[in-house]
Design a protein around this motif. Structure first.
Motif, short mmCIF file in Angstrom:
data_model
loop_
_atom_site.label_atom_id
_atom_site.label_comp_id
_atom_site.label_asym_id
_atom_site.label_seq_id
_atom_site.Cartn_x
_atom_site.Cartn_y
_atom_site.Cartn_z
N ARG A 56 35.88 43.70 55.01
CA ARG A 56 36.46 42.35 55.10
C ARG A 56 35.83 41.42 54.08
N THR A 59 37.61 41.40 50.75
CA THR A 59 38.84 40.60 50.74
C THR A 59 38.53 39.12 50.66
N GLU A 60 37.58 38.67 51.48
CA GLU A 60 37.25 37.25 51.53
C GLU A 60 36.63 36.76 50.23
N PRO A 146 39.21 50.31 52.74
CA PRO A 146 39.51 50.69 54.11
C PRO A 146 39.55 52.20 54.36
N TYR A 204 39.39 46.52 60.15
CA TYR A 204 40.17 47.43 59.32
C TYR A 204 41.65 47.03 59.34
N VAL A 207 42.25 43.76 57.38
CA VAL A 207 42.24 43.95 55.93
C VAL A 207 43.51 44.65 55.46
N LYS A 210 46.40 42.17 55.52
CA LYS A 210 46.35 41.21 54.43
C LYS A 210 46.72 41.85 53.09
N LYS A 211 46.31 43.09 52.89
CA LYS A 211 46.68 43.78 51.66
C LYS A 211 48.19 43.99 51.60
#
Length: 466
Positions: A56, A59-60, A146, A204, A207, A210-211
């Protein structure tokens, strides 16, 4: 039972379970082996949670820079589109009563500006997709993507299962009273295992969702700009030159740009729903994959295990472990519980912001939907002018001119929106950073906390990996 009550009970239970007392020398060796296995189980459980936080964090850490770049693309796109639309619309209204005097280069230049705007959109999508591919490769090499993380967690979970069996076999060699107490500790370890697996699954899935959301957003944005730019290029530049001597065909084929504007404007209106749908569908599939891959962590089982911890009554003599081990295990339990509480708070905030953003994207006429509603209006006006008023230049110029002005206004509003949203975003980021409340900062702190807890366990007793 609330998570805070569960947290207090599990910390109390861990203290009672890991309390100090000495068994006879005959069982000291077995107890020592059990403590070593216990420490190793806790270390692996902490590693599972660290893997979830790590993916995560990736991503952030990229979120702000992505939003800034998108704002630049949107600002350029909306600004140029607005200029082109105003040029075309104002020009047609100005020459509505004398269409034969209208200079063709005026409308061609307006079209070129719109095509450039669409080119910025397509170029932005290609740049973002390329950077995403590079970032994904870096994550795979570092095993913080992931897929790699899920495989590592599967291995860790399998090792924990084997260690739990080994621990149970060792505990069976002890006197009944001590055996019961080690069973109590085993319940705690099982609760921890289930808690970190459940949290890893949540991270998981988040993420992956969001992907998928980003990929769908890039795909639809690129498609919209490509189709819109192609339609404008064909109807505004190619057709006037190709059918220069045939005014009827020039007008009617010029309506293609209106059709593509209706199609892409409608696509932009539906984009927030499509993006959200991709997010939801991917999350559902990701959950199914992890359930098959990890097996444990069923919601019903988690509730049952929490109830067992809450209702458990510590019985019998205490077990052999040092005060250092007690403190290390309490630190690990407190770290995990604190992280779970914080993530619940962050998830609640994120869901609230996501809903607000979805509503704003649908209702706004500007950047978030690329001037969607005004674009549809422009497409309708262009199409009506081309096919209904093919032989009536005055009415055609009025219809397309008014639609063009509407489209220009829509994108002008979009320019204001992207600037306003950018200012708000930067102010929020600055304020949160000063308060040490950025999600990336929180995740960094959590990883540091888990590292400290893991190190404390490893130093407190024998936790050598196998």
């Amino acid at each position: 039972m609330g998570i805070r009550q569960f947290a207090l009970r599990i910390v109390l239970l861990s203290f009672l379970i890991f309390a100090n007392c000495s068994p006879g020398q005959a069982v000291a060796e077995v107890s020592h082996d059990i403590e070593a296995v216990t420490n190793l189980i806790l270390v692996k459980e902490l590693k599972i949670l660290k893997l979830g936080i790590a993916i995560r964090k990736q991503t952030e850490s990229r979120k702000l820079s992505r939003e800034r770049r998108f704002s630049l693309y949107a600002l350029a796109n909306s600004s140029l589109t607005s200029i082109g639309a105003f040029m075309s619309g104002a020009g047609r209204l100005h020459y509505a009563n004398m269409p034969k005097k209208a200079p063709n280069n005026l409308f061609e230049n307006a079209t070129i500006i719109r095509v450039i705007a669409n080119g910025v959109g397509v170029g932005g999508v290609l740049l973002e997709a390329s950077k995403d591919a590079i970032d994904a490769r870096k994550d795979r090499l570092a095993r913080v993507d992931p897929k790699s993380a899920a495989k590592d967690v599967e291995v860790l979970n399998g090792e924990i299962v084997q260690l739990m069996k080994e621990r149970s076999a060792l505990a069976a060699k002890l006197p009944e009273t001590m055996h019961l107490q080690y069973q109590a500790e085993e319940t705690f370890l099982a609760d921890m295992q289930d808690a970190v697996l459940t949290e890893f699954r949540a991270l998981y899935v988040d993420v992956k969702g969001k992907k998928a959301r980003r990929k769908m957003q890039l795909f639809l944005t690129g498609t919209s700009n490509l189709v819109s730019g192609g339609g404008s290029l064909y109807s505004g530049i190619i057709v006037p030159h190709k059918y220069k001597s045939n005014p009827i065909k020039r007008v009617r084929y010029g309506g293609v740009g209106g059709i593509t504007d209706i199609a892409t404007g409608s696509l932009n209106i539906l984009t927030p729903f499509a993006v959200t749908g991709a997010d939801i569908a991917t999350r559902r599939d990701a959950k199914a994959v992890l359930f098959r891959q990890l097996g444990a962590g069923d919601i019903g089982d988690l509730v049952r295990l929490k109830k067992q911890v809450a209702d458990f009554q510590v019985q019998g003599d205490t077990i052999l472990c040092s005060s250092t081990e007690i403190a290390a295990r309490q630190k690990a339990a407190a770290a995990v519980i604190g992280i779970l509480e914080k993530h619940k708070e962050l998830n609640d905030q994120e869901r609230k912001h996501a809903l607000e953003k979805l509503v704003r994207r649908v209702l706004d006429s500007g950047v978030d939907s690329s001037g969607s509603f005004s674009k549809v209006v422009n497409g309708i006006g262009t199409t009506v002018g081309a096919y209904r008023y093919t032989r009536n230049a005055h009415r055609r110029f009025l219809a397309t001119g008014r639609a063009g002005i509407t489209y220009g206004i829509g994108n002008a509003i979009g320019v204001e929106e992207v600037i306003r949203d950018g200012v708000v975003r930067e102010l929020r980021h600055y304020r949160a950073k000063g308060e040490h409340a950025l999600v990336s900062q929180i995740l960094d702190d959590e990883l540091k906390l888990l590292d400290e807890a893991q190190l404390a366990i490893e130093k407190s007793g024998n936790a050598t990996d196998r």
